[in-house]
Design a protein around this motif. Sequence first.
Motif, PDB file in Angstrom:
ATOM      1  N   CYS A 134       0.914  -1.284   0.043  1.00  0.00           N
ATOM      2  CA  CYS A 134      -0.005   0.204  -0.053  1.00  0.00           C
ATOM      3  C   CYS A 134       0.842   1.435  -0.072  1.00  0.00           C
ATOM      4  O   CYS A 134       0.692   2.305  -0.611  1.00  0.00           O
ATOM      5  N   ASN A 139      -1.034   4.307  -1.086  1.00  0.00           N
ATOM      6  CA  ASN A 139      -2.244   4.261  -0.410  1.00  0.00           C
ATOM      7  C   ASN A 139      -1.914   4.238   1.184  1.00  0.00           C
ATOM      8  O   ASN A 139      -1.128   3.656   1.456  1.00  0.00           O
ATOM      9  N   ILE A 141      -3.438   2.705   4.991  1.00  0.00           N
ATOM     10  CA  ILE A 141      -3.982   1.566   5.098  1.00  0.00           C
ATOM     11  C   ILE A 141      -4.454   1.582   6.601  1.00  0.00           C
ATOM     12  O   ILE A 141      -4.007   2.191   7.336  1.00  0.00           O
ATOM     13  N   LEU A 400      -3.245  -2.566  -6.792  1.00  0.00           N
ATOM     14  CA  LEU A 400      -3.553  -1.550  -5.805  1.00  0.00           C
ATOM     15  C   LEU A 400      -3.543   0.284  -6.241  1.00  0.00           C
ATOM     16  O   LEU A 400      -3.693   0.966  -5.640  1.00  0.00           O
TER      17      LEU A 400
END
Length: 415
Positions: A134, A139, A141, A400
Motif C-alpha cells: 500500500c 495508499n 492503510i 492497488l
Amino acid sequence: MTVDLQDMGQKAQQASYQLAQLDTLQKNAVLSTMATELEQRSQEIIAVNQADLANAHGLTASFSDRLTLDKERIYAMATGLREVINLPDPIGNVDKAWVNNAGLRIAKRRVPIGVVGIIYEARPNVTVDATGLCFKTGNAILLRGGKEALQTNIKLVEILRAALVKHNLNPDAVQILTETSHELANEFMQLTDYMDVLIPRGSARLIKAVVQNAKVPVIETGAGNCHIYVDETADLQMATDIMVNAKVQRPSVCNAAEKLIVHKSIAREFLPQVAQQLAKYNVELRGDRQACDILKTKCTLASPEDWDTEYNDYILAIKVVDSLQDAIKHINAHNTKHSEAIITNDYTNSQLFLDQIDAAAVYVNASTRFTDGFEFGFGAEIGISTQKLHARGPMGLEELTTTKYVIRGNGQVRK
C-alpha cells in the motif's frame, strides 16, 4: 468501544493525500527503513508474539503456525519489503494516450486507490506485507487483525509508523484497530466516507461475512479449496512429489492442495504410492468409495461436505474419476476459484484443463503452492483475489492502483 473509526478514517484519508505526492525514491527510502527496523527490533516482536500465543487457547496446530513469528519469518517480511523496493512503481504510469477529434490530449494514468482496509485473521505477516504494498502505491492503510495476534500486530504497526516518523511523514498512513469486537468490525466494513476498498484475508467464513455485511467495495481473497488432478498419462513419480509438496509443505495456507482427483486407469497403481508418502506426514485420507476400496484401512469414506471444505490441515480428500471432463466438472463445481493443477504428459489434455478450469491460477505439472505474490515476482502480496472484477490472482502493486484520465486542451469547447 474506545476506537473512533470515523477519526481513524479521516486521518487515513488526510495521510493518503500526502502519500500520493511522494516520488519513488522517497517511498523506497521509507520501505528500506521499515525493513531495517523490523530486523533490528525482531526480539521485541518475538516476545510479544510469544505472549499472544500463550494467551490464545484451543488453537489447532495449523492456526498456531499461521500466528507464530520467529526470526526467520520476520527477516522474510523484511526481505519482502526490499523486494517491493526493487519493483517498478506503477504510480504515474500512462496506460494509453491519444488525441481525440477535438484536439484534446487524453491520457489514462495510474494513481493510488486512496485508503485501503484489510480485515484478516491469524497471520501477522499480512500487517507488513499489506503495508509495504500500500505504501509503495501511495495508499493509506487501515488494518483489522484477529484477536489472537492483536498485540503482535500492534507492535508491528508501532515499528512501521516509527519508520514513517523518521522520514517526517504522517504516521497515520498506517493504522490498526486496537479492538477486535464483531461490533467494531461491522462498523469498519461500513466506513464508506473514508475507505475506498476493503480486502478480507482469511477463512471462507470471514470472507463470506465481509461480502455479506460490507458497504465498502470488497475484493474477495484467500479461500483455497485447491485440487490436483492426476491424468491417465501422468508421470506418477512427478505426481507423487507434487501432491506431497502441495499438501504438506505448509498445509495451513490457502494455496495448499485439499483435494486429489485421480483418473481411474491409474488409480490402483498411483493411490497406494502417494498414500505411502503422505503417511510419513500423518495426513488423514478421506475418499470416495473407489478410493477407499483401493486404499482399504488407510482411507475413510468422505462426506458430501468434504468436497467443499478447505481443511488448512493434514487432511486430504480423494476422488476417482472416469475422464478428464469428469475431473473438470467436479473441480468447477466445488472449487473456490483459487488454484488448480493437472499432472499430465498429454498436451491436449493440459490445454483443455487450462481452458476449462475456472480459477485464478491454473497449473500444468507444478504445485499449487506457487500461487504467491513473492513467487510470481510481485514482492509481497496483499492477497490472492478469487473474484473476477478489478483484480484476480496474487495482488501486487498494480492491483492497488486505479486510473485517472488526464486531459489537456488549448481552449476547446464542446459544440
